[in-house]
Design a protein around this motif. Structure first.
Motif, PDB file in Angstrom:
ATOM      1  N   HIS A 146      12.597 -21.125  14.687  1.00  0.00           N
ATOM      2  CA  HIS A 146      13.822 -21.269  15.473  1.00  0.00           C
ATOM      3  C   HIS A 146      13.522 -21.601  16.939  1.00  0.00           C
ATOM      4  CE1 HIS A 146      17.993 -20.608  16.580  1.00  0.00           C
ATOM      5  NE2 HIS A 146      17.576 -19.852  17.584  1.00  0.00           N
ATOM      6  N   LEU A 182      11.912 -20.620  34.332  1.00  0.00           N
ATOM      7  CA  LEU A 182      12.488 -20.252  33.043  1.00  0.00           C
ATOM      8  C   LEU A 182      13.940 -19.895  33.240  1.00  0.00           C
ATOM      9  CD1 LEU A 182       9.797 -17.926  31.552  1.00  0.00           C
ATOM     10  CD2 LEU A 182      10.523 -20.131  30.716  1.00  0.00           C
ATOM     11  N   ARG A 200      16.620 -13.168  23.001  1.00  0.00           N
ATOM     12  CA  ARG A 200      16.896 -14.366  23.797  1.00  0.00           C
ATOM     13  C   ARG A 200      16.504 -15.623  23.024  1.00  0.00           C
ATOM     14  NH1 ARG A 200      19.917 -16.273  27.284  1.00  0.00           N
ATOM     15  NH2 ARG A 200      19.114 -17.457  29.051  1.00  0.00           N
ATOM     16  N   TYR A 201      15.373 -15.568  22.375  1.00  0.00           N
ATOM     17  CA  TYR A 201      14.847 -16.793  21.766  1.00  0.00           C
ATOM     18  C   TYR A 201      14.927 -16.779  20.247  1.00  0.00           C
ATOM     19  CZ  TYR A 201      13.222 -17.765  26.450  1.00  0.00           C
ATOM     20  OH  TYR A 201      13.190 -18.011  27.792  1.00  0.00           O
ATOM     21  N   GLY A 202      15.323 -15.645  19.678  1.00  0.00           N
ATOM     22  CA  GLY A 202      15.427 -15.574  18.236  1.00  0.00           C
ATOM     23  C   GLY A 202      16.725 -16.203  17.760  1.00  0.00           C
ATOM     24  N   PRO A 203      16.875 -16.356  16.449  1.00  0.00           N
ATOM     25  CA  PRO A 203      18.069 -17.005  15.908  1.00  0.00           C
ATOM     26  C   PRO A 203      19.321 -16.143  16.040  1.00  0.00           C
ATOM     27  CG  PRO A 203      16.556 -16.350  14.147  1.00  0.00           C
ATOM     28  CD  PRO A 203      15.870 -16.043  15.428  1.00  0.00           C
ATOM     29  N   GLY A 254       6.823 -16.279  31.218  1.00  0.00           N
ATOM     30  CA  GLY A 254       7.568 -15.841  30.040  1.00  0.00           C
ATOM     31  C   GLY A 254       7.529 -14.331  29.906  1.00  0.00           C
ATOM     32  N   PRO A 255       8.431 -13.781  29.058  1.00  0.00           N
ATOM     33  CA  PRO A 255       8.538 -12.317  28.972  1.00  0.00           C
ATOM     34  C   PRO A 255       7.248 -11.633  28.511  1.00  0.00           C
ATOM     35  CG  PRO A 255       9.861 -13.401  27.274  1.00  0.00           C
ATOM     36  CD  PRO A 255       9.431 -14.462  28.235  1.00  0.00           C
ATOM     37  N   LEU A 256       6.591 -12.208  27.525  1.00  0.00           N
ATOM     38  CA  LEU A 256       5.404 -11.536  27.000  1.00  0.00           C
ATOM     39  C   LEU A 256       4.242 -11.632  27.985  1.00  0.00           C
ATOM     40  CD1 LEU A 256       5.514 -12.408  23.207  1.00  0.00           C
ATOM     41  CD2 LEU A 256       6.654 -10.591  24.483  1.00  0.00           C
ATOM     42  N   ASP A 257       4.112 -12.802  28.630  1.00  0.00           N
ATOM     43  CA  ASP A 257       3.075 -12.936  29.658  1.00  0.00           C
ATOM     44  C   ASP A 257       3.293 -11.922  30.756  1.00  0.00           C
ATOM     45  OD1 ASP A 257       1.934 -14.954  28.311  1.00  0.00           O
ATOM     46  OD2 ASP A 257       2.599 -16.575  29.645  1.00  0.00           O
ATOM     47  N   TYR A 278      13.655  -8.264  24.314  1.00  0.00           N
ATOM     48  CA  TYR A 278      14.326  -9.341  25.046  1.00  0.00           C
ATOM     49  C   TYR A 278      13.946 -10.702  24.465  1.00  0.00           C
ATOM     50  CZ  TYR A 278      14.957 -12.908  28.611  1.00  0.00           C
ATOM     51  OH  TYR A 278      15.265 -14.071  29.252  1.00  0.00           O
ATOM     52  N   ALA A 279      12.634 -10.884  24.237  1.00  0.00           N
ATOM     53  CA  ALA A 279      12.172 -12.182  23.721  1.00  0.00           C
ATOM     54  C   ALA A 279      12.842 -12.485  22.391  1.00  0.00           C
ATOM     55  CB  ALA A 279      10.660 -12.181  23.574  1.00  0.00           C
ATOM     56  N   ALA A 280      12.945 -11.463  21.540  1.00  0.00           N
ATOM     57  CA  ALA A 280      13.538 -11.691  20.219  1.00  0.00           C
ATOM     58  C   ALA A 280      15.022 -12.015  20.350  1.00  0.00           C
ATOM     59  CB  ALA A 280      13.337 -10.464  19.350  1.00  0.00           C
ATOM     60  N   ALA A 282      20.608 -11.536  29.208  1.00  0.00           N
ATOM     61  CA  ALA A 282      19.970 -12.067  30.409  1.00  0.00           C
ATOM     62  C   ALA A 282      20.152 -11.103  31.572  1.00  0.00           C
ATOM     63  CB  ALA A 282      20.575 -13.421  30.751  1.00  0.00           C
ATOM     64  N   GLU A 340       6.338 -18.884  26.213  1.00  0.00           N
ATOM     65  CA  GLU A 340       4.880 -18.746  26.229  1.00  0.00           C
ATOM     66  C   GLU A 340       4.214 -19.694  25.223  1.00  0.00           C
ATOM     67  OE1 GLU A 340       6.966 -16.220  26.458  1.00  0.00           O
ATOM     68  OE2 GLU A 340       6.078 -14.504  27.463  1.00  0.00           O
TER      69      GLU A 340
END
Lengths: 665, 310
Positions: B217, B308, A643-646, A613-616, A639-641, A591, B270
């Motif tokens: 996930h 967020l 932060r939000y990935g497993p 969101g990061p991609l937007d 970052y998205a992976a 973060a 998103e």
């Protein structure tokens, strides 16, 4: 295309030209304004209170019933009539009372033409002015507490006006307001303590701002002091450094009256000097601090005889303390007095003033004195004779003396024989002067009540007193209290003990009895008021210097204070910003890296939206700055992976940190 | 090279896109809805391609397709089927109704009486129907696309709020843009295009895809975000009543499906935002002071208001 989304939809209207105030914002605003005016409801004219209530009610009705605002001509008519009403009431539009009345009336009129955000903001600031105008009438604790609550409501209205579409409901705006007020408190304290105080009010207040204050008058006629006795308002409070002198030594010296015109005693113009008038003390000094309530007079009260001058004050040759400006704020000063003293020879002018009498008045009194002088011409003997007269003849001490007519001293001495302190002082000084002994009347307060719990002395208006001073060879001016001869209890225990008709006294000046517990409660309340006076209202330039040097700042001048204030304010700002930053800055390295990256882009004008969101975000940046696209996409995807990935593999976290560190926008 | 499941899904979206031109987002939402095992409500004017969309989806995904035109005299038995006495066999034989299909287009659902509507909605909820004491399972997968004409009309029975909730998503197709419309006008008859659509996914593969949605996930920060949305909808005066826990679950499920459709093993904010209007639009009602706002405005406000987590 746009479709109505459900059948409960109304057809869309064209957007109105101004953003209208929402019902909830207006409700809060109306409540806040009504609350701000409420304490003045009794001060304002009845028609104005009614008008204000009616206009507020009308505006509320318009909101809740969804009616139209009144036409402009009607509003203009109401405003003109209200202005004329104020003009008729006060004969002016300026000054405290007229100004407040006009402000109240025009605020109410403004309500009826306010539809948009801008009007709401104007009303809020008018509301703050109304809140402050209350302080022109009183600054006591209940009112100030109440006004703080009103400010909270006003601030809530302001929050709702400014963020009316944030959809804050129920307690959410109040919570926000509360947070703002909490944050403001340290700033308020810093400003209060450190803002350089200047003597007197910061700006000139209108002349009528100080009317209606009770207190000693500058002349004495039969009935002038006993009128004052009916008020239990505190005149001043005193804290002694050591032992409290006994009641019969607590003569609080005020104006000294020399001139007698046959009915009233008046004070001649005596220019004060900037150094204490010298005298010979006999015995120990008494040190004390006085917190004086506003009186709209320059007089400062001190025990007999004062040996020191408070700042910005002078002393008249008859030992009265005068400040350079009338006391219209709570004022605290420190004093030293010597209860036992010997004064110097009177000047020729003092002697002639001290013997002045209206020619040929009161022949019976003069005859009586002539008779005394034949027996013993010594001044001391004359004093004794006069006191013996009061003590042994049927003289009575009463709050309700009969009217005096004609030659008032004769009438009192030989007919009515009932009087209050002013009658005795006046008659005594007349007798002395008639016998060739220089004498004068002193007005002031006598005694006072100890607040045992608070450890300070309260002197009320009901302690007002008048006594005499005679000049005796070799001893100087000597205080003689003829009232003490008639009613020794008055001097030793206070007014309550001395009067038989004590029902006439105000509640707080009565001791004992059924409601003594209530009086004790009132004394407890007075302690709170005293601290408020000492630390808040009397926090003037001298108190400020004293307080700051007590904190170890050394002698502080206004530049030093300004610097200290700026440093303290800046320090608080930095502390708060740091705290915000820390709580916003996440502990999580992923973060943190992302925040750094976003901050860097924000400096280039590409701020990430709070809900973006990061991609937007990456997509938007890439569209705006194609040369950054590759780097931005890489970071955003990683970052998205993470932060939000497993899983967040450490080497990828490291990679993200490197990427963001190297990123240059 | 063997095509992966994701490739097949992409291909399906693309194929449906050849019949419904310029509506990729709506198609993706419809496919996500199907993958999330939800049902879809399309609210639009007649002639916007609702039927074509349903038909094309059925073709590409290899689903049996039934269309039920709802009318005010439609009875529950017309949907569910009925037992009919057969003289030769001297017994009652159950004749299944049109609901026994994998993809149902319930056209103009608001024209039928509430009784008939609830027969359909109960079947949607339970995945089975009970007729004359006998419970019959509906085929798997079972996907209902209902359409409703939003224009004010006499003689309609709008779905009550509680039943709107049975639909995972509500979407509007809207007019195509100029370019897509030109292609449409230039191209051949839609029926011919439909007839040529290849089957991209077998029912087994579709079931597998549906199973994989649950495995996408959702990280703690994402759940924070979803909770933030729910909390705001409940606190704000923008809305009359907030989102229910069921709405929260629906939002997450739809976001998972959307993420899978976009080849991600995890949900991003998103994804949530993409499905947000379709999932919560019909579950939120404007508050007292915001009655004139459209559902899209309200959802936009909701989206903009919730920050967020960093």
């Amino acid at each position: 295309m746009r479709l109505p989304w459900s059948r409960r939809d109304r057809p869309r209207r064209a957007p109105p030209p101004v953003e209208p105030l929402t019902a909830s914002a207006l409700t809060w605003l109306l409540a806040a304004l009504a609350l701000a005016v409420a304490p003045q409801a009794t001060e304002l004219s009845v028609w104005l209170s009614v008008l204000f209530a009616a206009l507020v009610g009308w505006r509320g009705f318009i909101v809740f019933r969804n009616r139209a605002l009144p036409p402009r001509w009607l509003l203009l008519l109401v405003a003109t009539l209200a202005g004329a009403g104020v003009m008729i009431d006060h004969r002016t539009l300026f000054g405290r009372d007229a100004g407040v009345a006009l402000l109240t009336a025009m605020t109410a009129c403004k309500l009826l033409e306010s539809r948009g955000l801008r009007d709401g903001v104007v009303l809020v600031f008018l509301g703050y002015l109304l809140v402050m105008s209350n302080l022109l009438y009183s600054q006591d604790i209940p009112l100030v507490t109440y006004l703080l609550a009103v400010i909270l409501v006003m601030l809530t209205a302001q929050v709702l006006i400014h963020r009316q579409h944030a959809g804050l409901t129920a307690l959410a705006p109040l919570r926000l307001t509360g947070r703002m007020v909490l944050l403001a408190i340290p700033v308020m304290l810093i400003l209060f303590v450190l803002f350089p105080r200047i003597p007197g009010p910061l700006w000139g207040l209108p002349k009528d701002a100080y009317k209606g204050r009770t207190g000693l008058s500058e002349q004495m006629a039969p009935g002038s002091v006993s009128e004052l006795i009916r008020s239990d308002a505190v005149a001043f409070r005193v804290r002694f450094a050591d032992a409290v002198p006994p009641s019969n030594q607590r003569y609080w010296r005020g104006p000294v009256l020399w001139h007698f015109d046959g009915r009233r005693w008046t004070r001649p113009e005596e220019p004060p000097v900037k150094t204490p008038i010298p005298f010979t003390p006999e015995g120990a000094a008494v040190d004390y601090a006085v917190v004086l309530e506003p009186s709209n007079r320059n007089w400062l009260f001190a025990l007999d005889l004062p040996a020191r001058l408070p700042p910005r004050a002078g002393m008249t040759p008859s030992f009265q303390l005068l400040r350079d400006q009338p006391v219209n704020e709570v004022y605290r000063y420190e004093m030293r007095s010597y209860p036992a003293y010997r004064t110097a020879e009177p000047t020729a002018m003092e002697r002639s003033r001290g013997l002045q009498l209206p020619p040929r008045a009161n022949p019976r009194a003069r005859a009586l004195v002539a008779e005394w002088r034949q027996r013993d011409p010594q001044p001391e003997a004359l004093v004794r004779s006069a006191l013996t007269l009061f003590r042994e003849q049927p003289f009575y001490y009463t709050l309700n003396p009969p009217e005096l007519g004609g030659e008032i001293v004769d009438d009192f001495l030989f007919r009515t024989r009932r009087g209050f302190c002013e009658h005795y002082a006046s008659a005594f000084v007349f007798l002395m002067r008639a016998g060739g002994v220089p004498a004068r009347v002193v007005l002031g307060y006598q005694g006072g009540e100890m607040n045992a719990l608070g450890g300070y002395l309260m002197v009320r208006q009901s302690d007002a007193h008048a006594w005499a001073e005679v000049w005796l060879e070799g001893r100087g001016w000597v205080r003689v209290d003829p009232t003490g001869a008639v009613a020794p209890n008055r001097v030793q225990q206070g007014l309550y003990a001395a009067l038989s008709d004590s029902r006439l006294l105000p509640f707080l000046a009565r001791h004992g009895g059924d409601s003594e517990w209530l009086r004790q409660l009132a004394l407890g309340w007075d302690i709170l008021n005293n601290s408020w006076n000492e630390w808040v209202l009397a926090y003037g330039p001298e108190r400020q210097k004293e307080f700051l040097s007590g904190l170890g700042f050394g002698p502080a001048d206004w530049t030093g204070m300004t610097v200290a204030m700026l440093i303290a304010l800046g320090g608080f700002g930095v502390l708060y910003a740091g705290w915000r930053w820390r709580s916003r800055l996440a502990r999580d390295p992923v973060a943190r890296a992302w925040q750094r990256f976003c901050a860097r882009l924000a400096r280039r004008g590409l701020a990430r939206g709070a809900a973006e969101g990061p991609l937007d975000f990456a997509g938007r940046v890439a569209a705006g700055r194609p040369e950054l696209a590759a780097g931005v996409w890489e970071i955003a995807r990683l970052y998205a992976a993470l932060r939000y990935g497993p899983v967040a593999p450490p080497e990828q976290v490291r990679q993200l940190r490197q990427l963001t560190r190297r990123f240059r926008a | 090279m063997v095509a992966t499941l994701e490739d097949r899904l992409d291909q399906a979206v693309q194929q449906v896109g050849t019949t419904i031109l310029g509506k990729e987002r709506a198609i993706r939402l419809a496919v996500s809805c199907l993958l999330a095992r939800g049902h879809l409500l399309i609210e639009d004017l007649p002639g916007m391609g609702k039927t074509t969309l349903a038909h094309a989806l059925a073709c590409c995904l290899g689903l049996q397709y039934q269309r039920i035109q709802f009318t005010s005299d439609l009875l529950p038995a017309d949907i569910l089927g009925a037992a009919v006495y057969e003289r030769q066999r001297e017994t009652f034989v159950f004749h299944p109704g049109p609901i026994f299909a994998q993809l149902i287009l319930a056209d103009e659902i608001n024209r039928a009486t509430p009784k008939t509507q609830s027969a359909l909605l109960e079947a949607m909820e339970e995945g089975q129907v009970t007729i004359e004491g006998e419970t019959r399972k509906l085929p798997e997968p079972f996907f209902v696309i209902a359409t409703q004409n939003p224009a004010y009309q006499i003689g309609t029975f709008p779905l009550p709020e509680s039943q709107l909730d049975r639909f995972l998503m509500r979407i509007e197709l809207g007019y195509p843009d100029a370019q897509a419309e030109r292609l449409l006008l230039e191209g051949e008859d839609r029926r011919d295009v439909l007839a040529r659509l290849p089957v991209c996914l077998t029912p087994e593969q579709l079931r597998e895809a549906q199973a994989r949605v649950a495995g996408v996930h959702a990280a703690p920060p994402l759940l924070d975000y979803v909770q933030g949305l729910l909390a705001f909808s409940r606190q704000s005066s923008l809305f009359r009543g907030g989102l229910s826990p069921r709405a929260g679950l629906a939002l997450l499920r739809a976001a998972r499906a959307w993420a899978l459709l976009h080849r991600r093993g995890h949900v991003l904010p998103e994804d949530v935002q993409a499905v947000l209007p379709a999932v919560v639009g019909h579950r939120l009602y404007p508050g007292e002071e915001h009655l004139e706002q459209t559902s899209a405005d309200l959802v936009g406000r909701l989206r903009a208001a919730v920050t967020l987590p960093a």
